[in-house]
Design an enzyme around this catalytic site. Structure first.
Site: not given
Length: 324
Positions: A173, A268, A298
């Site tokens: 991320s 995501d 995610h």
């Protein structure tokens, strides 16, 4: 998934999502229903709750093998130190500079010890995770500056500290974003192109927001469109050009970079970021792999199940290959 054509349209359909992955996603949405937002209750309160194992992510136990190295921080840190959390095997084959996620605002270097232990044991790498400064208390460029300082220190000291000069980098991320930024800063500011590979896991590479970020909507599957906007506002002061390559590496000159693995799930909001960055990485003449995981939300690699196991196995195989 690993071994599949990442541009097979069938991977992106609902039929490709396993029952197990659907159940995991449903459980995430249920767990996040009604949860307070960090910008309402304060980032530190959410950080403390995560450290206690509260929230959607499973609590990661602390490794008894971990140790801390303190190094000098960058000029923007005004003499402050940077802590590097190290989990290493005996006689490591290389070093993995790890940068944690959390929207540049949450997370900590000691909240993914099982991930680092896996890489240490299965790949044979010494894992070094950076405790970089977090927004909104420390907005851009504080976090990137700390990650750059850690990379500079490792490039100079990796052989002495770990007995190997093979250096890799990666993160999840915001950590995927900061890894890409660090690779570019090391090339452009220090003339260093020695990374053997980059493991970029559902990274954010366009801070002006890709179509998938804008279109995701309000479903509480870890990361909503609103979350991305709020994280971006906390990380970047208003004067920052959100397509500056130092904050949006998708717009950088990507020539002469190391091999990279881009991993992302189809559920995501950052799906486009990996799709776009992978194609730009390839178009710049670099080697790259793309792992597409049907239904992965995610952060999906943190949740037990076949999807996470497959993605982690692909990452391990990639890191093994690039360090030889």
């Amino acid at each position: 998934m690993s071994g599949s054509n990442p541009f097979d349209p069938k991977l992106y359909t609902a039929d490709a999502i396993s029952a197990e992955t659907k159940a995991i996603n449903d459980a995430i949405i249920k767990a996040m229903d009604g949860a307070p937002d960090w910008w309402d209750i304060g980032a530190q309160e959410v950080r403390d709750a995560r450290a206690r194992g509260e929230g959607p992510f499973p609590l990661a136990p602390k490794s008894p093998r971990a140790r801390t190295i303190e190094i000098d921080g960058p000029a923007s840190n005004k003499g402050g130190k940077i802590a590097l959390r190290v989990i290493a095997p005996d006689s490591p084959k290389g070093v993995y500079l790890h940068i944690h996620g959390g929207g540049w605002t949450l997370g900590a270097a000691d909240q993914q010890d099982p991930l680092l232990e896996r890489i240490a044991d299965k790949v044979g790498l010494a894992c070094v995770s950076v405790e970089y400064r977090l927004a909104p208390e420390h907005p851009y460029p504080a976090g990137p500056d700390d990650c750059e300082a850690a990379a500079v220190w490792l490039a100079k000291n990796v052989k002495k500290e770990f007995g190997t000069d093979k250096l890799t980098i990666g993160g999840e991320s915001a950590g995927g974003h900061l890894s890409a930024v660090t690779i570019l800063r090391m090339r452009d500011r220090h003339g260093y192109t020695g990374f053997k590979g980059a493991n970029l896991v559902f990274g954010a590479f366009d801070m002006s927001m890709t179509p998938s970020q804008r279109a995701f909507g309000n479903e509480r599957l870890i990361l909503r469109t609103l979350d991305i906007q709020k994280f971006g506002d906390a990380f970047m002061p208003p004067h920052v050009d959100r397509r500056d390559p130092d904050v949006s590496p998708l717009y950088a000159d990507l020539k002469g970079l190391c091999p990279a693995l881009f991993t992302v799930g189809t559920r995501d909001a950052l799906l486009d970021d990996s799709l776009f960055m992978y194609t730009r990485w390839i178009a710049a003449g670099n080697e790259a792999e793309l792992g597409i995981y049907p239904g992965g939300a995610h952060g999906f690699v943190a949740f037990p199940g076949a999807l996470a196991a497959a993605a982690n196995a692909q990452a391990d195989a990639f890191l093994k290959r690039v360090v030889g």
